[in-house]
Design a protein around this motif. Structure first.
Motif, PDB file in Angstrom:
ATOM      1  N   LEU A  75     -13.022  -3.517  -9.085  1.00  0.00           N
ATOM      2  CA  LEU A  75     -12.807  -2.413  -8.041  1.00  0.00           C
ATOM      3  C   LEU A  75     -12.552  -1.181  -8.951  1.00  0.00           C
ATOM      4  O   LEU A  75     -12.845   0.212  -8.534  1.00  0.00           O
ATOM      5  N   ARG A  76     -11.648  -1.539  -9.990  1.00  0.00           N
ATOM      6  CA  ARG A  76     -11.403  -0.220 -10.814  1.00  0.00           C
ATOM      7  C   ARG A  76     -12.737   0.525 -11.451  1.00  0.00           C
ATOM      8  O   ARG A  76     -12.588   1.669 -11.631  1.00  0.00           O
ATOM      9  N   GLY A  77     -13.671   0.045 -11.536  1.00  0.00           N
ATOM     10  CA  GLY A  77     -14.994   0.509 -11.986  1.00  0.00           C
ATOM     11  C   GLY A  77     -15.632   1.470 -11.133  1.00  0.00           C
ATOM     12  O   GLY A  77     -16.762   2.123 -11.550  1.00  0.00           O
ATOM     13  N   PHE A  78     -15.307   1.462  -9.750  1.00  0.00           N
ATOM     14  CA  PHE A  78     -16.142   2.312  -8.832  1.00  0.00           C
ATOM     15  C   PHE A  78     -15.578   3.876  -8.884  1.00  0.00           C
ATOM     16  O   PHE A  78     -14.490   4.000  -9.311  1.00  0.00           O
ATOM     17  N   ASP A  79     -16.478   4.576  -8.331  1.00  0.00           N
ATOM     18  CA  ASP A  79     -16.140   6.023  -7.921  1.00  0.00           C
ATOM     19  C   ASP A  79     -14.926   6.415  -6.630  1.00  0.00           C
ATOM     20  O   ASP A  79     -14.274   7.078  -6.652  1.00  0.00           O
ATOM     21  N   ALA A  80     -14.986   5.322  -5.832  1.00  0.00           N
ATOM     22  CA  ALA A  80     -14.543   5.261  -4.695  1.00  0.00           C
ATOM     23  C   ALA A  80     -14.455   3.979  -3.993  1.00  0.00           C
ATOM     24  O   ALA A  80     -15.554   3.256  -4.063  1.00  0.00           O
ATOM     25  N   ILE A  81     -13.538   3.791  -3.034  1.00  0.00           N
ATOM     26  CA  ILE A  81     -13.586   2.458  -2.336  1.00  0.00           C
ATOM     27  C   ILE A  81     -13.618   2.862  -0.790  1.00  0.00           C
ATOM     28  O   ILE A  81     -12.855   3.667  -0.200  1.00  0.00           O
ATOM     29  N   LEU A  82     -14.491   2.358   0.076  1.00  0.00           N
ATOM     30  CA  LEU A  82     -14.568   2.630   1.560  1.00  0.00           C
ATOM     31  C   LEU A  82     -14.016   1.358   2.146  1.00  0.00           C
ATOM     32  O   LEU A  82     -14.651   0.405   1.739  1.00  0.00           O
ATOM     33  N   LEU A  83     -12.987   1.389   2.788  1.00  0.00           N
ATOM     34  CA  LEU A  83     -12.600   0.133   3.587  1.00  0.00           C
ATOM     35  C   LEU A  83     -12.669   0.415   5.245  1.00  0.00           C
ATOM     36  O   LEU A  83     -12.303   1.413   5.665  1.00  0.00           O
ATOM     37  N   GLY A  84     -13.000  -0.671   5.937  1.00  0.00           N
ATOM     38  CA  GLY A  84     -13.158  -0.799   7.430  1.00  0.00           C
ATOM     39  C   GLY A  84     -11.721  -1.083   7.866  1.00  0.00           C
ATOM     40  O   GLY A  84     -11.126   0.057   8.038  1.00  0.00           O
ATOM     41  N   ALA A  85     -11.535  -2.364   8.291  1.00  0.00           N
ATOM     42  CA  ALA A  85     -10.121  -2.497   8.633  1.00  0.00           C
ATOM     43  C   ALA A  85      -9.861  -3.936   8.105  1.00  0.00           C
ATOM     44  O   ALA A  85     -10.858  -4.790   8.052  1.00  0.00           O
ATOM     45  N   VAL A  86      -8.720  -4.446   7.874  1.00  0.00           N
ATOM     46  CA  VAL A  86      -8.326  -5.764   7.612  1.00  0.00           C
ATOM     47  C   VAL A  86      -7.167  -6.315   8.523  1.00  0.00           C
ATOM     48  O   VAL A  86      -6.312  -5.660   9.161  1.00  0.00           O
ATOM     49  N   GLY A  87      -7.256  -7.599   8.851  1.00  0.00           N
ATOM     50  CA  GLY A  87      -6.402  -8.412   9.442  1.00  0.00           C
ATOM     51  C   GLY A  87      -6.868  -8.948  10.703  1.00  0.00           C
ATOM     52  O   GLY A  87      -7.821  -8.608  11.432  1.00  0.00           O
ATOM     53  N   THR A  88      -6.646 -10.505  10.797  1.00  0.00           N
ATOM     54  CA  THR A  88      -7.094 -11.125  11.840  1.00  0.00           C
ATOM     55  C   THR A  88      -6.099 -11.900  12.422  1.00  0.00           C
ATOM     56  O   THR A  88      -4.791 -12.271  11.731  1.00  0.00           O
ATOM     57  N   PRO A  89      -6.040 -12.295  13.855  1.00  0.00           N
ATOM     58  CA  PRO A  89      -4.793 -13.067  14.328  1.00  0.00           C
ATOM     59  C   PRO A  89      -4.503 -14.368  13.844  1.00  0.00           C
ATOM     60  O   PRO A  89      -3.361 -14.848  13.941  1.00  0.00           O
ATOM     61  N   ASP A  90      -5.651 -14.974  13.267  1.00  0.00           N
ATOM     62  CA  ASP A  90      -5.527 -16.294  12.858  1.00  0.00           C
ATOM     63  C   ASP A  90      -4.504 -16.219  11.282  1.00  0.00           C
ATOM     64  O   ASP A  90      -4.519 -17.589  10.665  1.00  0.00           O
ATOM     65  N   VAL A  91      -4.408 -15.244  10.714  1.00  0.00           N
ATOM     66  CA  VAL A  91      -3.667 -15.350   9.547  1.00  0.00           C
ATOM     67  C   VAL A  91      -2.334 -14.665   9.713  1.00  0.00           C
ATOM     68  O   VAL A  91      -2.144 -13.830  10.337  1.00  0.00           O
ATOM     69  N   PRO A  92      -1.411 -15.602   9.014  1.00  0.00           N
ATOM     70  CA  PRO A  92       0.001 -14.999   9.276  1.00  0.00           C
ATOM     71  C   PRO A  92       0.148 -13.621   8.851  1.00  0.00           C
ATOM     72  O   PRO A  92      -0.415 -12.967   7.979  1.00  0.00           O
ATOM     73  N   PRO A  93       1.030 -12.649   9.710  1.00  0.00           N
ATOM     74  CA  PRO A  93       1.317 -11.377   9.391  1.00  0.00           C
ATOM     75  C   PRO A  93       1.854 -10.984   8.108  1.00  0.00           C
ATOM     76  O   PRO A  93       2.530 -11.847   7.520  1.00  0.00           O
ATOM     77  N   GLY A  94       1.043  -9.895   7.440  1.00  0.00           N
ATOM     78  CA  GLY A  94       1.446  -9.537   6.021  1.00  0.00           C
ATOM     79  C   GLY A  94       0.702 -10.240   4.951  1.00  0.00           C
ATOM     80  O   GLY A  94       0.747  -9.612   3.928  1.00  0.00           O
ATOM     81  N   LEU A  95       0.134 -11.238   5.119  1.00  0.00           N
ATOM     82  CA  LEU A  95      -0.790 -12.006   4.151  1.00  0.00           C
ATOM     83  C   LEU A  95      -1.784 -11.022   3.573  1.00  0.00           C
ATOM     84  O   LEU A  95      -1.825 -10.651   2.434  1.00  0.00           O
ATOM     85  N   ILE A  96      -2.642 -10.401   4.378  1.00  0.00           N
ATOM     86  CA  ILE A  96      -3.752  -9.618   4.081  1.00  0.00           C
ATOM     87  C   ILE A  96      -3.207  -8.278   3.795  1.00  0.00           C
ATOM     88  O   ILE A  96      -3.673  -7.577   2.860  1.00  0.00           O
ATOM     89  N   GLU A  97      -2.275  -7.588   4.710  1.00  0.00           N
ATOM     90  CA  GLU A  97      -1.688  -6.464   4.595  1.00  0.00           C
ATOM     91  C   GLU A  97      -1.327  -6.283   3.054  1.00  0.00           C
ATOM     92  O   GLU A  97      -1.554  -5.398   2.360  1.00  0.00           O
ATOM     93  N   ARG A  98      -0.218  -7.200   2.854  1.00  0.00           N
ATOM     94  CA  ARG A  98       0.262  -6.941   1.534  1.00  0.00           C
ATOM     95  C   ARG A  98      -0.585  -7.407   0.375  1.00  0.00           C
ATOM     96  O   ARG A  98      -0.799  -6.583  -0.783  1.00  0.00           O
ATOM     97  N   GLY A  99      -1.335  -8.540   0.547  1.00  0.00           N
ATOM     98  CA  GLY A  99      -2.221  -9.226  -0.642  1.00  0.00           C
ATOM     99  C   GLY A  99      -3.427  -8.437  -0.828  1.00  0.00           C
ATOM    100  O   GLY A  99      -3.798  -8.301  -1.967  1.00  0.00           O
ATOM    101  N   LEU A 100      -3.768  -7.448   0.049  1.00  0.00           N
ATOM    102  CA  LEU A 100      -5.271  -6.861  -0.131  1.00  0.00           C
ATOM    103  C   LEU A 100      -4.880  -5.295  -0.086  1.00  0.00           C
ATOM    104  O   LEU A 100      -4.828  -4.572  -0.829  1.00  0.00           O
ATOM    105  N   LEU A 101      -4.613  -4.658   1.049  1.00  0.00           N
ATOM    106  CA  LEU A 101      -4.410  -3.387   1.402  1.00  0.00           C
ATOM    107  C   LEU A 101      -3.313  -2.968   0.534  1.00  0.00           C
ATOM    108  O   LEU A 101      -3.469  -1.875  -0.237  1.00  0.00           O
ATOM    109  N   LEU A 102      -2.140  -3.427   0.506  1.00  0.00           N
ATOM    110  CA  LEU A 102      -0.924  -2.803  -0.432  1.00  0.00           C
ATOM    111  C   LEU A 102      -1.087  -2.978  -1.740  1.00  0.00           C
ATOM    112  O   LEU A 102      -0.762  -2.283  -2.625  1.00  0.00           O
ATOM    113  N   LYS A 103      -1.801  -4.257  -2.172  1.00  0.00           N
ATOM    114  CA  LYS A 103      -1.907  -4.412  -3.606  1.00  0.00           C
ATOM    115  C   LYS A 103      -2.928  -3.276  -4.029  1.00  0.00           C
ATOM    116  O   LYS A 103      -2.815  -2.756  -5.116  1.00  0.00           O
ATOM    117  N   MET A 104      -3.951  -2.887  -3.295  1.00  0.00           N
ATOM    118  CA  MET A 104      -4.851  -1.848  -3.876  1.00  0.00           C
ATOM    119  C   MET A 104      -4.027  -0.682  -3.868  1.00  0.00           C
ATOM    120  O   MET A 104      -4.035   0.241  -4.818  1.00  0.00           O
TER     121      MET A 104
END
Ligand code: IPM
Ligand code: MN
Length: 346
Positions: A75-104
Motif C-alpha cells: 500500500l505504501r507504494g501507491f499515490d493514494a488509497i480509496l476505501l469504501g467501508a469495513v466491518g461486518t456483524p459476523d466479526v467481533p467488534p474492533g478486530l477489523i477496525e483496529r486491524g485494518l482501518l486504525l492500522k493504516m
C-alpha cells in the motif's frame, strides 16, 4: 517546531498525470459506493490506474487476513488509497477496525482526519461551511490500557488517552494553516478541559502557542458538550474546528447529521508530510442492512474522492466533482452517481 506542507499547497495541478490508486472496497455497501466514486472521477477526466485490495470482514472470514505487514508495504507504494467501508456483524467488534482501518491510520501516519461540512442544518435557512480537523493517531484510539480478572465481579478495565506534544502540535498547526487560507480565518479548539485536565491542558497550551504564530487567525474554545448544542443551534459560528481523536469521531457524525445526512459526509485521512499515501473514505460505515438494495447514497464516497483529487493536485477536477454533487437527484446508488457523472461529461 514542525512546519508542514499544508493541505493544498503541495503539488501543482497536473491534470495529465496518471494516479496510482489502491482501492479497498471493503464490506457491505463499501464496494457499491466505491465503484460509483471511481466512475465519477473518471468522468471528471482524471487518469487513474487502480489496484483492488480484497480486505475487510468478508476477507477475514475467508482466510484470516486482516492487513499483513506485506500488504501494508504494498500500500505504501501507491499515490493514494480509496476505501469504501469495513466491518461486518459476523466479526467481533474492533478486530477489523483496529486491524485494518486504525492500522493504516497509525502505520501510514495519517495524522489528520479532515472532515468538511457544508449544508443547511434543520431549522436554519442559511448554509454553514466548516471543517473538522480530527487528530487521527492518538487519544483513546491507541489501545492503551487493559483488563484484569475478566468475567469476574472484580473485573477492572482501563483505557487511557495518549496525547503527545508532537501529535497535538502538528494537528493544531495543520488546522491553523488551513484556516489561514480560508475566508473567515478562524479556529475553534474543542475539548473538555474542565474535566480532562491533563490532556486538556496540553491541548490548550499547545493551541495558544501555535495561535501566536497566526495573528491573522481568530480563535475560540468550546467544551465538547457545548459544541454539540452549537452544531445544532448555531453551526454558523464555526470555520475550522480542531479536536482530539474521540471527540472528533463523535462530533463528525453529528456534523453529518446537521449537514444533509451521513450519506453526504466525506473524509480525508491525511499524511500532510507526504511520507506515504493518504487514505480517503466516507464517514459512514458498511451499513450491512441495506447492502444490495441500491439504497446507499454514493455521494459521501464521491466527495471523499474529490478530497483525494485535491490532495493529488487535481483541484480543478475536485471542484467540478463537488459542483456536480450539488442539487442531487434522488434514485438508486448508481442512478445518483450516473446523474453526477453526466453533469461532468456534459
Ligand atoms: C470513523 C469510524 C471509525 C472511527 C471506526 C470504524 C473505527 O467511526 O472513521 O469515524 O471510530 O474512527
Ligand atoms: Mn466515526
Amino acid at each position: 517546531m514542525w512546519h508542514l506542507v499544508s493541505y493544498d499547497a503541495g503539488l501543482m495541478t497536473n491534470s495529465h498525470k496518471k494516479h496510482r490508486l489502491a482501492v479497498i472496497g471493503g464490506d457491505g455497501i463499501g464496494p457499491e459506493v466505491t465503484v460509483e466514486a471511481l466512475k465519477v472521477i473518471r468522468a471528471a477526466g482524471v487518469d487513474l490506474e487502480t489496484t483492488d485490495f480484497d480486505l475487510g470482514g468478508a476477507r477475514y472470514l475467508r482466510d484470516g487476513e486482516v492487513l499483513s505487514d506485506a500488504v501494508l508495504e504494498q500500500l505504501r507504494g501507491f499515490d493514494a488509497i480509496l476505501l469504501g467501508a469495513v466491518g461486518t456483524p459476523d466479526v467481533p467488534p474492533g478486530l477489523i477496525e483496529r486491524g485494518l482501518l486504525l492500522k493504516m491510520r497509525f502505520e501510514l501516519d495519517l495524522y489528520i482526519n479532515q472532515r468538511p461540512f457544508v449544508g443547511t442544518a434543520p431549522g436554519h435557512t442559511e448554509p454553514h461551511n466548516f471543517v473538522v480537523i480530527r487528530e487521527n493517531t492518538e487519544g483513546p484510539y491507541v489501545g492503551e490500557g487493559g483488563v484484569l480478572r475478566r468475567g469476574t465481579l472484580n473485573e477492572v478495565a482501563t483505557q487511557g488517552s495518549v496525547n503527545t506534544r508532537m501529535g497535538v502540535e502538528r494537528c493544531i498547526r495543520y488546522a491553523f494553516e488551513l484556516a489561514a487560507g480560508r475566508e473567515r480565518k478562524h479556529v475553534t479548539l474543542v475539548h473538555k478541559t474542565n474535566v480532562l485536565t491533563f490532556a486538556g491542558d496540553l491541548w490548550q497550551r499547545t493551541f495558544n502557542i501555535v495561535a501566536a504564530e497566526f495573528p491573522q487567525v481568530g480563535t475560540a474554545y468550546n467544551h465538547v458538550d457545548a459544541a454539540c448544542i452549537y452544531f445544532v443551534q448555531d453551526p454558523h459560528r464555526y470555520d475550522v474546528i480542531v479536536t482530539d481523536n474521540l471527540f472528533g469521531d463523535i462530533l463528525t457524525d453529528l456534523g453529518g447529521a446537521v449537514s444533509g445526512g451521513i450519506g453526504l459526509a466525506s473524509s480525508a485521512n491525511l499524511n500532510p508530510a507526504r511520507t506515504g499515501p493518504s487514505m480517503f473514505e466516507p464517514v459512514h460505515g458498511s451499513a450491512p442492512d441495506i447492502v444490495g438494495t441500491g439504497k446507499a447514497n454514493p455521494t459521501a464516497a464521491i466527495l471523499s474522492a474529490a478530497l483525494m483529487l485535491d490532495f493529488l493536485g487535481e483541484g480543478d477536477a475536485a471542484d467540478r466533482v463537488r459542483a456536480a454533487c450539488a442539487n442531487p437527484v434522488s434514485g438508486s446508488t448508481s442512478q445518483i452517481a450516473d446523474a453526477i457523472a453526466a453533469k461532468l461529461t456534459a
